[in-house]
Write an enzyme that holds these catalytic residues in place. Structure first.
Site, PDB file in Angstrom:
ATOM      1  N   TYR A  62       0.818  -1.218   0.000  1.00 19.16           N
ATOM      2  CA  TYR A  62       0.000   0.000   0.000  1.00 19.16           C
ATOM      3  C   TYR A  62       0.849   1.264   0.000  1.00 19.16           C
ATOM      4  CZ  TYR A  62      -4.358  -2.531   0.484  1.00 19.16           C
ATOM      5  OH  TYR A  62      -5.440  -3.320   0.245  1.00 19.16           O
ATOM      6  N   GLU A  74       3.698 -29.203  13.320  1.00 22.18           N
ATOM      7  CA  GLU A  74       3.122 -28.508  12.154  1.00 22.18           C
ATOM      8  C   GLU A  74       1.824 -27.818  12.510  1.00 22.18           C
ATOM      9  OE1 GLU A  74       2.132 -31.071   8.859  1.00 22.18           O
ATOM     10  OE2 GLU A  74       1.130 -29.451   7.776  1.00 22.18           O
TER      11      GLU A  74
END
Ligand SMILES: Nc1ncnc2c1ncn2[C@@H]1O[C@H](COP(=O)(O)OP(=O)(O)OP(=O)(O)O)[C@@H](O)[C@H]1O
Ligand SMILES: [Mg+2]
Lengths: 367, 704
Positions: free
Chosen positions: A100, A196
């Site tokens: 941005y 994980e």
């Protein structure tokens, strides 16, 4: 603090160097060109001695006065400018905010400097590799999407964070864990378990597995973000903690393990600081369903993509060890993959009470 | 107007698809037997049909179906006559057309509300001799063009008298004529009406007057009508007329009081078409019978060789022999059966194609001139095919094309640089091409989709030439496609003469002409694309240089010599994008278009191709002067209206706005106002001897 000062100046100088490339080339009527190391399989090599994926020397020239590259070149300079601004202001930011910050419509045109974030993210990676600066050094952070719990104490912005006293939620791992941002004050654990999935991490945390086995539990909620990897590496390096990885039994799980261990192809240049070549693969192994009596009906059929991915992994240099070839082949032969969650089929606390204790006891892991 | 089929056919007929049953013959005695009625009963009904009755019943055949079309038809008849007369007399035509609202019930309604109009058409032609005036304007089927086979707009000898009749039937007003045959002759003023019983003129007024015009004719009609701009309007017709007739100077005073001038931009008269005799292949059986009756020849073989072209006396004898009729017999005595054999024999005999030098095409240069004058485009081209023959009738097909928007118009919408959000793209352009059709230089405004010209445009694969086209549709883009058929005999699909029939030979010629236009357009587009891509490259760099220099400056803590760096980078950009070579590809170096004959290309840097022609158009357009109103009318009664309209005009001129321009018929359907250029009076007379250069060359910007 002094180290930080010197480092940022170095990064600033690297960024200013980009402007110098343009100015010098213009003086000599030459096409301004930035050399960017290629981030692809073709330009990585597996250093067997070090157990790391290392980036090769192949570079790609990004020239301003080349129609195909002009925009990328312009974008690169714009991103460098934004990164420089961050350095000056001593702020950290996200990839999205960089997007941005650098996005605007070019004067007198309909053209945007960047149309989507997909254009600015790779430019940041380009700068990381070509300047040899880590993303953290560039003050760009990822989401905080990791958690840690266990006998470890951090100093974060002067606050003491004791990860043994944070209940089952633990401490949210910041995206930048360099010593100047995060201090490891104490660590008495015996090993580190990198899980994980957040769900399994929650199970272990809730069951206080870490207390019983005196370990640090770490998760990155999927592919571990850089902060998590870097923190694991620091604890491994600074406190000599052995690192065990616990992932789903599927090609993606193997891949996550390999990134933790050897580094990724895309950011191979960071392996030096991120990879943990001694990390061990605890599970879920394709041998586990049989060994732990998981019924076939909790398996999931491998899809075409899984199969292709598995075959691709088998070709990677760092999966050439016979045990790994057997591991992956076994998965392909069975045609099934298993999630860690499937262990719940036997008992909700099977992971904590049976699976991991037995694994640790039998030292049943892959290297 | 080529009105041959409208009434009885004196010439070879060739409507292969009659959409209207056999044309109703305006015979003075219509003795049509009706079934199941005795001869006596019939006899009781048989009587002369008055022309007004005939007219009322058949007004659609003559173009008076509704008030709007009727207004157009009246203008058209008068203008066609003016142009025919001037051309035949070898005079470059100056034609003035004026439409005025006629007050009804004491008030003057606005032009769009009005139901009554006064139409005045004035020319600088040869004038008409005094004795002929009443019959020309107040007797149907009276004219000079009927008894010959020659290319002209008018044919029947009915046009202007029909218009007069229409006026008379709808308003009761007579036709007013002023005519003068030369500066030494006196001007005559007439007011005539038609005796609708006898089809004979009634002269109301006939006097000598003072007239400012040295020569010419002026006709004034008062008719019921409806004035509405847009498709198939008087305005459109005049504009299209001016495109196909750039040798005409046309001044048009609209009912709103505006004066539009279509200047003469082509200063040569079209070569005079030559009269020919009909070719034997082109006639129908009934026609042959009529010719057998009417001929002046005393023998059959003499008839064949003297009343037709390409029939030598030997060939005539041969035909007679094959048809087993005596070559010496009187044509009149050939009875129906034998006549039919003769007709068949003629059709089966190998006869040389008719001469083609009787056709006068508009010509590539003149078409270009007309298109360039009226349409603001980027690319123009014109093709005149060699003469060809269908059914014994020689004809020529011509096609032209105007494409694109002028550079100055292209950049206009781009100036508004709206920041685009993620996922936002540019809207698609769905503009379709426009087809303008002509028969013998007269625009055809109705029945487009039935016309073989239009069909040929549809069936041409424009995609081959770099233009978009959906299946079975017109090509896309800002484009005007011009098609003209010149012939001694234009085969219309019906009596209303609005669409051209499908003859293979004609279709083929139109297609070939369109393909050549398309090929050239493709060439132009490719060339432009090539140049544009170079240009875009340079432009990208220019655009990015700003960004890069600004960023570098910030990186250098604001201590950079920005302008110096910019200049250096720009220099590199130019040398990297081919420099001079690009300038050339962009047409900036003044070299003409390659492989593009009879074409004009307008770039932001100037004009290429037929530069002289374009310069002429620009100069003529710039030199237009207001018409001299005072000259128009010598008659006092008439000049009252004229003064009034002048006053109104003066008022309207003051607030002439782009809307009035936009309201003009737009050749490019959507982007109307950019597509045409009616030159008005009181335009600042610039003095360019060179084509005007669009002024925006300074800051070209990348177009995305
Ligand atoms: N403005 C004019 N100047 C000179 N002669 C004219 C003018 N208008 C008409 N005429 C003569 O009057 C004749 C009759 O005109 P009219 O329009 O009635 O028929 P046309 O033009 O021959 O055929 P069509 O019916 O197809 O128009 C013409 O043939 C022409 O000789
Ligand atoms: Mg006429």
């Amino acid at each position: 603090m002094t180290t930080k000062q010197i480092k940022t100046t170095a990064v600033e100088n690297k960024l200013i160097g980009l402007a110098d490339i343009v100015i010098t080339a213009a003086e000599r009527s030459k096409d301004p060109t930035i050399a960017i190391p290629i981030r692809a399989l073709s330009n990585v090599a597996f250093n067997e001695r070090k157990g790391l994926i290392e980036m090769g020397n192949k570079k790609q020239a990004r020239s301003f006065f080349n129609v195909g590259m002009a925009k990328k070149f312009m974008q690169t300079v714009l991103v460098a400018d934004a990164l420089f601004e961050l350095q000056r202001a001593d702020l950290t930011t996200s990839l999205r905010e960089i997007y941005y910050r650098t996005k605007h419509t070019i004067q007198d045109s309909h053209e945007n400097t960047f149309d989507t974030q997909d254009e600015s993210d790779p430019v940041i990676e380009d700068l990381e590799v070509s300047l040899g600066a880590l993303r953290e050094e560039l003050h760009v952070r990822a989401e905080n999407s990791g958690s840690i719990v266990g006998p470890v104490v951090f100093g974060d912005d002067g606050d003491r964070v004791d990860c043994a006293r944070l209940g089952k939620g633990g401490y949210s791992v910041p995206s930048i864990v360099e010593p100047e941002y995060l201090e490891v004050r104490r660590c008495t654990a015996d090993f580190l378990l990198l899980v994980e999935k957040g769900t399994q991490w929650n199970r272990l945390s809730e069951d206080k597995f870490w207390r019983r086995y005196n370990c640090v539990l770490l998760t990155g909620n999927g592919q571990p973000p850089r902060g998590v990897r870097r923190l694991a590496r620091r604890l491994h390096e600074e406190y000599k903690l052995p690192v065990y990885v616990l992932v789903d039994n599927d090609p993606w799980g193997y891949y996550i393990y390999s990134v933790i261990k050897q580094g990724s192809i895309n950011l191979a240049f960071e392996s030096q600081r991120m990879a943990i070549p001694k990390a061990k693969f605890m599970g879920l192994s394709s041998a586990d369903p049989e060994r732990y009596g998981l019924p076939r009906n909790v398996g999931i059929k491998l899809n075409e993509k899984d199969i292709a991915r598995a075959k691709e992994l088998m070709n990677y240099q760092w999966f050439q060890k016979p045990a790994w070839q057997v591991e992956i082949k076994r998965m392909l032969t069975s045609g099934l993959k298993y999630e860690l969650d499937a262990l719940a089929n036997k008992d909700f606390q099977y992971l904590t009470k049976k699976y991991l204790p037995r694994k640790l006891k039998e030292k049943d892991w892959l290297d | 107007m080529n009105k041959k089929n409208a009434l009885t056919q004196p010439a070879p007929s060739a409507s292969p698809r009659k959409t209207v049953p056999e044309p109703v013959a305006p015979k003075k005695v219509a003795a049509r037997p009706v079934q199941q009625v005795t001869a006596v009963e019939m006899g009781a009904r048989q009587r002369e049909i008055s022309v007004s009755e005939f007219f009322t019943k058949n007004r659609h055949l003559l173009g008076f179906d509704n008030p709007r079309k009727a207004l157009l038809t009246c203008v058209k008849e008068a203008v066609d006559n003016a142009l025919d007369a001037c051309e035949e007399a070898g005079i470059l035509p100056d034609v003035m057309v004026r439409l005025e609202v006629v007050p009804t019930g004491g008030t003057t309604p606005s032009p769009s509300q009005a139901t009554r109009f006064r139409i005045t058409v004035m020319d600088n032609g040869p004038g008409i001799v005094r004795q002929q005036i009443p019959r020309i304007f107040a007797k149907l089927l009276y004219g000079s063009k009927f008894h010959r086979l020659r290319m002209s707009r008018g044919q029947q000898g009915i046009g202007i008298s029909a218009a007069g009749m229409y006026g008379q039937l709808t308003t009761g007003k007579p036709v007013k004529i002023i005519s003068r045959t030369g500066p030494k002759a006196v001007a005559h003023f007439f007011e005539v009406q038609i005796d609708t019983k006898k089809n004979e003129p009634l002269v109301h007024e006939n006097k000598q007057i003072e007239w400012n015009q040295p020569q010419g004719t002026q006709v004034t009609l008062e008719v019921e009508g409806k004035y509405q701009k847009g498709r198939a309007s008087v305005d459109e017709w005049l504009e299209q007329t001016s495109i196909a007739n750039p040798h005409v100077r046309l001044i048009y005073q609209t009912p709103e009081g505006e004066t539009n001038e279509y200047p003469r931009t082509y200063h040569e008269l079209p070569p005079a078409p030559r009269e020919i005799k009909p070719h034997p292949y082109g006639i129908e059986f009934g026609m042959l019978l009529k010719m057998l009756q009417d001929t002046k020849s005393h023998s059959l073989s003499g008839f064949l060789s003297s009343d037709f072209c390409r029939v030598s006396p030997q060939l005539a004898d041969e035909i007679c022999k094959t048809a087993m009729v005596s070559p010496t017999m009187k044509p009149r005595d050939l009875k129906s059966h034998a006549a039919e054999t003769l007709y068949q024999t003629i059709q089966n005999t190998k006869i040389m194609a008719p001469p083609t030098n009787c056709i006068s095409p508009i010509g590539e240069k003149a078409i270009l001139s007309g298109l360039y004058k009226q349409i603001k485009g980027e690319f123009y081209t014109a093709v005149s095919r060699p003469p060809a023959v269908y059914r014994g009738n020689p004809f020529i097909i011509e096609a032209g094309l105007a494409y694109g928007n002028r550079p100055e118009n292209q950049t206009k919408p781009k100036q508004l640089a709206m920041p685009k959000a993620e996922g936002e793209g540019e809207d698609e352009d769905s503009e379709l091409a426009r087809v303008i059709r002509y028969a013998n230089r007269v625009p055809l405004l109705y029945q487009q989709s039935a016309c073989s010209m239009f069909k040929a445009v549809l069936s041409t694969s424009w995609k081959n030439y770099g233009v978009t086209q959906s299946r079975g549709a017109l090509p896309g883009g800002p484009m005007v496609i011009f098609v003209h058929m010149a012939s001694v005999w234009v085969p219309f699909t019906s009596e209303s003469k609005e669409a051209i029939a499908d003859y293979d030979e004609i279709q083929k010629e139109i297609t070939l002409a369109l393909r050549e236009c398309g090929r050239r357009l493709g060439l132009f587009l490719r060339r432009r694309e090539r140049a544009a891509s170079e240009y875009r490259r340079r432009n990208i760099f220019e655009l990015y240089i700003e960004e890069v220099v600004e960023a570098c400056n910030r990186l250098k803590g604001g201590k950079l010599l920005k302008e110096k760096l910019k200049a250096q980078l720009r220099k590199i950009a130019t040398s990297r994008t081919g420099g001079m070579k690009t300038d050339q590809a962009l047409g900036k170096t003044g070299t003409g278009p390659e492989g593009l004959p009879h074409s004009i290309i307008v770039t932001s840097e100037g004009v290429e191709g037929e530069v002289e022609l374009a310069s002429q158009v620009e100069a003529d357009a710039a030199a237009t002067v207001p018409p001299v109103d005072a000259d128009l009318l010598g008659d006092e009664k008439l000049s009252v209206g004229a003064t009034k309209s002048r006053a109104k005009k003066a008022h309207l001129r003051a607030d002439k706005t782009p809307q009035s321009k936009a309201a003009q018929m737009g050749l490019f359907a959507e982007k109307g106002s950019s597509g045409k250029k009616p030159i008005r009076t009181r335009t600042q007379p610039e003095k360019p001897n060179k084509p005007k250069r669009p002024a925006n060359a300074a800051a070209p910007r990348r177009k995305k």
